[in-house]
Design a protein around this motif. Sequence first.
Motif, mmCIF file in Angstrom:
data_model
loop_
_atom_site.group_PDB
_atom_site.id
_atom_site.type_symbol
_atom_site.label_atom_id
_atom_site.label_comp_id
_atom_site.label_asym_id
_atom_site.label_seq_id
_atom_site.Cartn_x
_atom_site.Cartn_y
_atom_site.Cartn_z
ATOM 1 N N GLU A 167 -14.893 13.437 7.836
ATOM 2 C CA GLU A 167 -15.033 13.864 6.444
ATOM 3 C C GLU A 167 -14.964 15.383 6.322
ATOM 4 O OE1 GLU A 167 -18.032 13.196 2.612
ATOM 5 O OE2 GLU A 167 -18.581 12.445 4.602
ATOM 6 N N ALA A 168 -15.531 16.084 7.313
ATOM 7 C CA ALA A 168 -15.523 17.548 7.287
ATOM 8 C C ALA A 168 -14.194 18.139 7.728
ATOM 9 C CB ALA A 168 -16.642 18.073 8.189
ATOM 10 N N GLY A 169 -13.279 17.295 8.228
ATOM 11 C CA GLY A 169 -11.979 17.792 8.649
ATOM 12 C C GLY A 169 -11.924 18.297 10.068
ATOM 13 N N ARG A 170 -12.996 18.106 10.829
ATOM 14 C CA ARG A 170 -12.996 18.576 12.219
ATOM 15 C C ARG A 170 -12.388 17.552 13.166
ATOM 16 N NH1 ARG A 170 -17.901 20.784 10.176
ATOM 17 N NH2 ARG A 170 -19.084 18.917 10.759
ATOM 18 N N VAL A 171 -12.234 16.313 12.708
ATOM 19 C CA VAL A 171 -11.514 15.278 13.448
ATOM 20 C C VAL A 171 -10.493 14.666 12.499
ATOM 21 C CG1 VAL A 171 -11.696 13.024 14.574
ATOM 22 C CG2 VAL A 171 -13.405 14.777 15.041
ATOM 23 N N ASP A 172 -9.235 14.611 12.916
ATOM 24 C CA ASP A 172 -8.171 14.129 12.043
ATOM 25 C C ASP A 172 -8.009 12.618 12.080
ATOM 26 O OD1 ASP A 172 -7.015 16.756 11.188
ATOM 27 O OD2 ASP A 172 -6.765 16.968 13.345
ATOM 28 N N LEU A 173 -8.322 12.013 13.222
ATOM 29 C CA LEU A 173 -7.992 10.609 13.437
ATOM 30 C C LEU A 173 -8.915 10.060 14.509
ATOM 31 C CD1 LEU A 173 -5.589 8.784 12.387
ATOM 32 C CD2 LEU A 173 -4.446 9.325 14.543
ATOM 33 N N ALA A 174 -9.179 8.764 14.451
ATOM 34 C CA ALA A 174 -9.924 8.090 15.521
ATOM 35 C C ALA A 174 -9.110 6.887 15.975
ATOM 36 C CB ALA A 174 -11.302 7.646 15.038
ATOM 37 N N ILE A 175 -8.952 6.741 17.286
ATOM 38 C CA ILE A 175 -8.219 5.610 17.846
ATOM 39 C C ILE A 175 -9.114 4.937 18.869
ATOM 40 C CG2 ILE A 175 -6.159 4.835 19.057
ATOM 41 C CD1 ILE A 175 -4.736 7.339 18.138
#
Length: 308
Positions: A144-152
């Motif tokens: 939500e904060a933009g520090r992670v773009d994607l989770a796989i």
Amino acid sequence: MADLRDVDLNLLILFQHLLEDRNLSAVARRLDLSQPAVSNALRRLRLAFGDELFVRTAQGMLPTPRAQRLAGPVSEALALLSQALQDQEAFDAATSTRRFRVAMTDVGEIHFMPRLMEVCVQVAPLVRIDSVRVQGPDLPREMEAGRVDLAIGAFDEMGAGTLQRMLFRQGYATLFRQAHPTAHPGMGLKAFRAERHLIVSRAAPYGQVNQSMERAGVMLAEHFSVPHFSAVPYIVSATDLLATVPEKPAARAPQPFGLRYLPPPSKGPALQPHISLHPRHLPHVRNPVVRAPAVTAVPVVSPAAVPL
């Protein structure tokens, strides 16, 4: 008191990276700067705020109370500004130089990263991928904060509204070394219980398989454990321990490590890795690198409802 006119935006970006990495060398690499340049920028940041902000310790550069109070507002402001700027640009995979931060487990890295890197070389040669370790309730907050773009991967607690697509289903396999004196593919539950086991104790997604083994009578507390998968093939290849792990990484381990594997006698629920992202990233996947079905918003409490 710091005046906004006296604060360079780049200094706030440096501040954010220091909060995340707690290491000047790591921040220098992320910003593609020399370490002296980063040290000089930190000196300017300290002068602007009249505070040390980060103190060097054995655990890294730890934030002062003033820095901790600034962390939330600075993070939110940068995320909003980054989103506003990115909305003005169409993503072109062939020319983009963006660096994506993707949350994965070490199992996910073993399975997904080689293919992901191969595709990037072919169609997005300037894009860079940073795999990061974020799990549990921290993951949706970081996205939500933009520090992670994607989770796989098979992550739990993704939060309401997270967009997900199930990638595949897989079971589990039990690894053992080729010269193991008693383990063999047809062994039954009683023999399986009698063996010594190596347990992956804390990393996702091992909660399901560990619960299944305990229900089958394998007392996990009486066996050996490691906190992640990457050490498993090394340990199993040098001992008479058995290790029950996800099927796909298990299938890669036998040849390089001299291992065999069998279907565990105790059946657990299928493992369902997903690709997950925050809704605000949708404008940036209009031209996906890999052809795939459209991402569908589904309740995270029922990830199996997403069709392949």
